[in-house]
Write a protein that holds these residues in place. Structure first.
Motif, PDB file in Angstrom:
ATOM      1  N   ARG A 154       0.887  -1.264   0.004  1.00  0.00           N
ATOM      2  CA  ARG A 154       0.084   0.003  -0.014  1.00  0.00           C
ATOM      3  C   ARG A 154       0.938   1.175  -0.095  1.00  0.00           C
ATOM      4  NH1 ARG A 154      -3.017  -1.288   3.989  1.00  0.00           N
ATOM      5  NH2 ARG A 154      -1.698  -0.272   5.337  1.00  0.00           N
ATOM      6  N   GLU A 155       1.927   1.222   0.967  1.00  0.00           N
ATOM      7  CA  GLU A 155       2.924   2.454   0.894  1.00  0.00           C
ATOM      8  C   GLU A 155       3.320   2.588  -0.633  1.00  0.00           C
ATOM      9  OE1 GLU A 155       3.002   4.833   2.907  1.00  0.00           O
ATOM     10  OE2 GLU A 155       1.318   3.949   3.929  1.00  0.00           O
ATOM     11  N   LEU A 156       4.103   1.628  -1.038  1.00  0.00           N
ATOM     12  CA  LEU A 156       4.573   1.709  -2.266  1.00  0.00           C
ATOM     13  C   LEU A 156       3.864   2.024  -3.448  1.00  0.00           C
ATOM     14  CD1 LEU A 156       7.237   0.932  -4.181  1.00  0.00           C
ATOM     15  CD2 LEU A 156       6.275  -1.192  -4.157  1.00  0.00           C
ATOM     16  N   ALA A 157       2.533   1.780  -3.386  1.00  0.00           N
ATOM     17  CA  ALA A 157       1.373   2.159  -4.453  1.00  0.00           C
ATOM     18  C   ALA A 157       1.203   3.832  -4.144  1.00  0.00           C
ATOM     19  CB  ALA A 157       0.174   1.614  -4.086  1.00  0.00           C
ATOM     20  N   LEU A 158       0.898   4.167  -2.864  1.00  0.00           N
ATOM     21  CA  LEU A 158       0.745   5.348  -2.549  1.00  0.00           C
ATOM     22  C   LEU A 158       2.108   6.395  -2.884  1.00  0.00           C
ATOM     23  CD1 LEU A 158      -1.206   5.289   0.740  1.00  0.00           C
ATOM     24  CD2 LEU A 158      -2.182   6.095  -1.300  1.00  0.00           C
ATOM     25  N   SER A 159       3.080   5.801  -2.772  1.00  0.00           N
ATOM     26  CA  SER A 159       4.293   6.566  -3.105  1.00  0.00           C
ATOM     27  C   SER A 159       4.547   6.870  -4.586  1.00  0.00           C
ATOM     28  CB  SER A 159       5.693   5.791  -2.497  1.00  0.00           C
ATOM     29  OG  SER A 159       6.691   6.481  -2.905  1.00  0.00           O
ATOM     30  N   SER A 160       4.369   5.695  -5.166  1.00  0.00           N
ATOM     31  CA  SER A 160       4.332   5.624  -6.832  1.00  0.00           C
ATOM     32  C   SER A 160       3.391   6.966  -7.319  1.00  0.00           C
ATOM     33  CB  SER A 160       4.118   4.266  -7.326  1.00  0.00           C
ATOM     34  OG  SER A 160       4.139   4.393  -8.739  1.00  0.00           O
ATOM     35  N   MET A 161       2.139   6.872  -6.762  1.00  0.00           N
ATOM     36  CA  MET A 161       1.156   7.643  -7.186  1.00  0.00           C
ATOM     37  C   MET A 161       1.421   9.040  -6.760  1.00  0.00           C
ATOM     38  SD  MET A 161      -2.866   7.960  -5.843  1.00  0.00           S
ATOM     39  CE  MET A 161      -2.528   8.484  -4.338  1.00  0.00           C
ATOM     40  N   ARG A 162       2.021   9.278  -5.769  1.00  0.00           N
ATOM     41  CA  ARG A 162       2.648  10.782  -5.286  1.00  0.00           C
ATOM     42  C   ARG A 162       3.853  11.264  -6.153  1.00  0.00           C
ATOM     43  NH1 ARG A 162       4.847   9.274  -0.798  1.00  0.00           N
ATOM     44  NH2 ARG A 162       3.048   9.628   0.623  1.00  0.00           N
ATOM     45  N   GLU A 163       4.599  10.330  -6.631  1.00  0.00           N
ATOM     46  CA  GLU A 163       5.864  10.814  -7.562  1.00  0.00           C
ATOM     47  C   GLU A 163       5.234  11.391  -8.808  1.00  0.00           C
ATOM     48  OE1 GLU A 163       8.629   7.421  -7.766  1.00  0.00           O
ATOM     49  OE2 GLU A 163       9.038   7.458  -5.830  1.00  0.00           O
ATOM     50  N   ALA A 164       4.043  10.436  -9.465  1.00  0.00           N
ATOM     51  CA  ALA A 164       3.479  10.719 -10.424  1.00  0.00           C
ATOM     52  C   ALA A 164       2.725  12.109 -10.345  1.00  0.00           C
ATOM     53  CB  ALA A 164       2.383   9.886 -11.074  1.00  0.00           C
ATOM     54  N   ALA A 165       2.270  12.699  -9.311  1.00  0.00           N
ATOM     55  CA  ALA A 165       1.467  13.738  -9.048  1.00  0.00           C
ATOM     56  C   ALA A 165       2.579  14.880  -9.178  1.00  0.00           C
ATOM     57  CB  ALA A 165       0.705  13.778  -7.835  1.00  0.00           C
ATOM     58  N   GLU A 166       3.856  14.676  -8.377  1.00  0.00           N
ATOM     59  CA  GLU A 166       4.735  15.542  -8.134  1.00  0.00           C
ATOM     60  C   GLU A 166       5.417  16.008  -9.661  1.00  0.00           C
ATOM     61  OE1 GLU A 166       7.257  13.499  -5.492  1.00  0.00           O
ATOM     62  OE2 GLU A 166       6.409  14.461  -3.936  1.00  0.00           O
ATOM     63  N   LYS A 167       5.544  14.984 -10.642  1.00  0.00           N
ATOM     64  CA  LYS A 167       5.948  15.134 -11.989  1.00  0.00           C
ATOM     65  C   LYS A 167       5.012  15.964 -12.773  1.00  0.00           C
ATOM     66  CE  LYS A 167       8.607  10.914 -12.580  1.00  0.00           C
ATOM     67  NZ  LYS A 167       8.604   9.553 -13.165  1.00  0.00           N
ATOM     68  N   LEU A 168       3.923  16.136 -12.436  1.00  0.00           N
ATOM     69  CA  LEU A 168       2.795  17.073 -13.134  1.00  0.00           C
ATOM     70  C   LEU A 168       2.714  18.436 -12.429  1.00  0.00           C
ATOM     71  CD1 LEU A 168      -0.290  14.444 -13.541  1.00  0.00           C
ATOM     72  CD2 LEU A 168       1.535  15.426 -15.297  1.00  0.00           C
ATOM     73  N   GLY A 169       3.706  18.725 -11.393  1.00  0.00           N
ATOM     74  CA  GLY A 169       3.721  19.741 -10.611  1.00  0.00           C
ATOM     75  C   GLY A 169       2.437  20.031  -9.822  1.00  0.00           C
ATOM     76  N   ALA A 170       1.948  19.001  -9.250  1.00  0.00           N
ATOM     77  CA  ALA A 170       0.767  19.085  -8.341  1.00  0.00           C
ATOM     78  C   ALA A 170       1.288  19.262  -7.011  1.00  0.00           C
ATOM     79  CB  ALA A 170      -0.179  17.768  -8.483  1.00  0.00           C
ATOM     80  N   ASP A 171       0.225  19.864  -6.018  1.00  0.00           N
ATOM     81  CA  ASP A 171       0.572  20.155  -4.600  1.00  0.00           C
ATOM     82  C   ASP A 171      -0.173  19.108  -3.807  1.00  0.00           C
ATOM     83  OD1 ASP A 171       1.676  22.579  -5.261  1.00  0.00           O
ATOM     84  OD2 ASP A 171      -0.231  23.561  -5.293  1.00  0.00           O
ATOM     85  N   ALA A 172      -1.268  18.407  -4.530  1.00  0.00           N
ATOM     86  CA  ALA A 172      -2.188  17.507  -3.623  1.00  0.00           C
ATOM     87  C   ALA A 172      -2.832  16.565  -4.487  1.00  0.00           C
ATOM     88  CB  ALA A 172      -3.403  18.397  -2.812  1.00  0.00           C
ATOM     89  N   ILE A 173      -3.385  15.664  -3.897  1.00  0.00           N
ATOM     90  CA  ILE A 173      -4.084  14.322  -4.711  1.00  0.00           C
ATOM     91  C   ILE A 173      -5.470  14.445  -3.924  1.00  0.00           C
ATOM     92  CG2 ILE A 173      -4.300  12.068  -5.554  1.00  0.00           C
ATOM     93  CD1 ILE A 173      -0.945  12.149  -5.164  1.00  0.00           C
ATOM     94  N   ILE A 174      -6.548  14.465  -4.646  1.00  0.00           N
ATOM     95  CA  ILE A 174      -7.829  14.386  -3.790  1.00  0.00           C
ATOM     96  C   ILE A 174      -8.502  13.172  -4.493  1.00  0.00           C
ATOM     97  CG2 ILE A 174      -8.261  16.748  -3.565  1.00  0.00           C
ATOM     98  CD1 ILE A 174      -9.776  17.002  -6.387  1.00  0.00           C
ATOM     99  N   GLY A 175      -9.489  12.783  -3.874  1.00  0.00           N
ATOM    100  CA  GLY A 175     -10.407  11.611  -4.417  1.00  0.00           C
ATOM    101  C   GLY A 175      -9.455  10.271  -4.256  1.00  0.00           C
ATOM    102  N   VAL A 176      -8.674  10.110  -3.482  1.00  0.00           N
ATOM    103  CA  VAL A 176      -7.680   9.067  -3.349  1.00  0.00           C
ATOM    104  C   VAL A 176      -8.543   7.738  -3.045  1.00  0.00           C
ATOM    105  CG1 VAL A 176      -5.852   7.800  -1.744  1.00  0.00           C
ATOM    106  CG2 VAL A 176      -5.662  10.137  -2.842  1.00  0.00           C
ATOM    107  N   ARG A 177      -8.270   6.643  -3.703  1.00  0.00           N
ATOM    108  CA  ARG A 177      -8.820   5.381  -3.557  1.00  0.00           C
ATOM    109  C   ARG A 177      -7.914   4.300  -3.594  1.00  0.00           C
ATOM    110  NH1 ARG A 177     -14.399   2.724  -5.890  1.00  0.00           N
ATOM    111  NH2 ARG A 177     -13.692   0.436  -5.638  1.00  0.00           N
ATOM    112  N   ILE A 178      -7.964   3.382  -2.893  1.00  0.00           N
ATOM    113  CA  ILE A 178      -7.034   2.230  -2.693  1.00  0.00           C
ATOM    114  C   ILE A 178      -7.863   0.730  -2.871  1.00  0.00           C
ATOM    115  CG2 ILE A 178      -5.229   0.680  -1.220  1.00  0.00           C
ATOM    116  CD1 ILE A 178      -4.764   3.563   0.169  1.00  0.00           C
ATOM    117  N   ASP A 179      -7.305   0.432  -3.804  1.00  0.00           N
ATOM    118  CA  ASP A 179      -8.082  -1.154  -4.165  1.00  0.00           C
ATOM    119  C   ASP A 179      -7.153  -2.301  -4.217  1.00  0.00           C
ATOM    120  OD1 ASP A 179     -10.908  -0.001  -4.988  1.00  0.00           O
ATOM    121  OD2 ASP A 179      -9.735   0.872  -6.549  1.00  0.00           O
TER     122      ASP A 179
END
Length: 108
Positions: free
Chosen positions: A58-83
């Motif tokens: 779970r932490e690895l998946a969240l970390s990977s998603m965070r990195e993707a958002a940072e590459k886009l210049g994002a400050d936050a991620i909303i509507g997070v869902r873990i499956d």
């Protein structure tokens, strides 16, 4: 980076939506963990080996998603869902943990 399950950030204004970001992690359980888990389930205990592996994935998946958002210049991620998905079949006891959300930039 803020990561929230809600679609709004109270007290903040979303200035830009960058789009959907994802992160995935695969975990496979080995035979020793499977055997131990089966014994613990029979006697009513908790399967801590699986819990630790799921938490790590779970932490690895969240970390990977965070990195993707940072590459886009994002400050936050909303509507997070873990499956969690048991791939089974030819993948054996492989579990896929997927994290998804919407990358956003906040106004100052």
């Amino acid at each position: 980076m803020l990561m929230l399950t809600s679609n709004v950030i109270e007290g903040r204004v979303i200035g830009r939506y960058h789009g959907i970001v994802t992160g995935d992690a695969l975990i496979g359980a080995n035979i020793y963990k499977d055997l131990f888990s089966g014994v613990r389930d029979v006697v009513g205990g908790r399967t801590s080996a699986y819990e630790k592996e799921l938490a790590r994935a779970r932490e690895l998946a969240l970390s990977s998603m965070r990195e993707a958002a940072e590459k886009l210049g994002a400050d936050a991620i909303i509507g997070v869902r873990i499956d969690y998905h048991n791939l089974g079949g030819t993948m054996g006891n492989t579990i896929l943990v997927s994290a998804t959300g919407t990358a956003v930039s906040l106004d100052e």
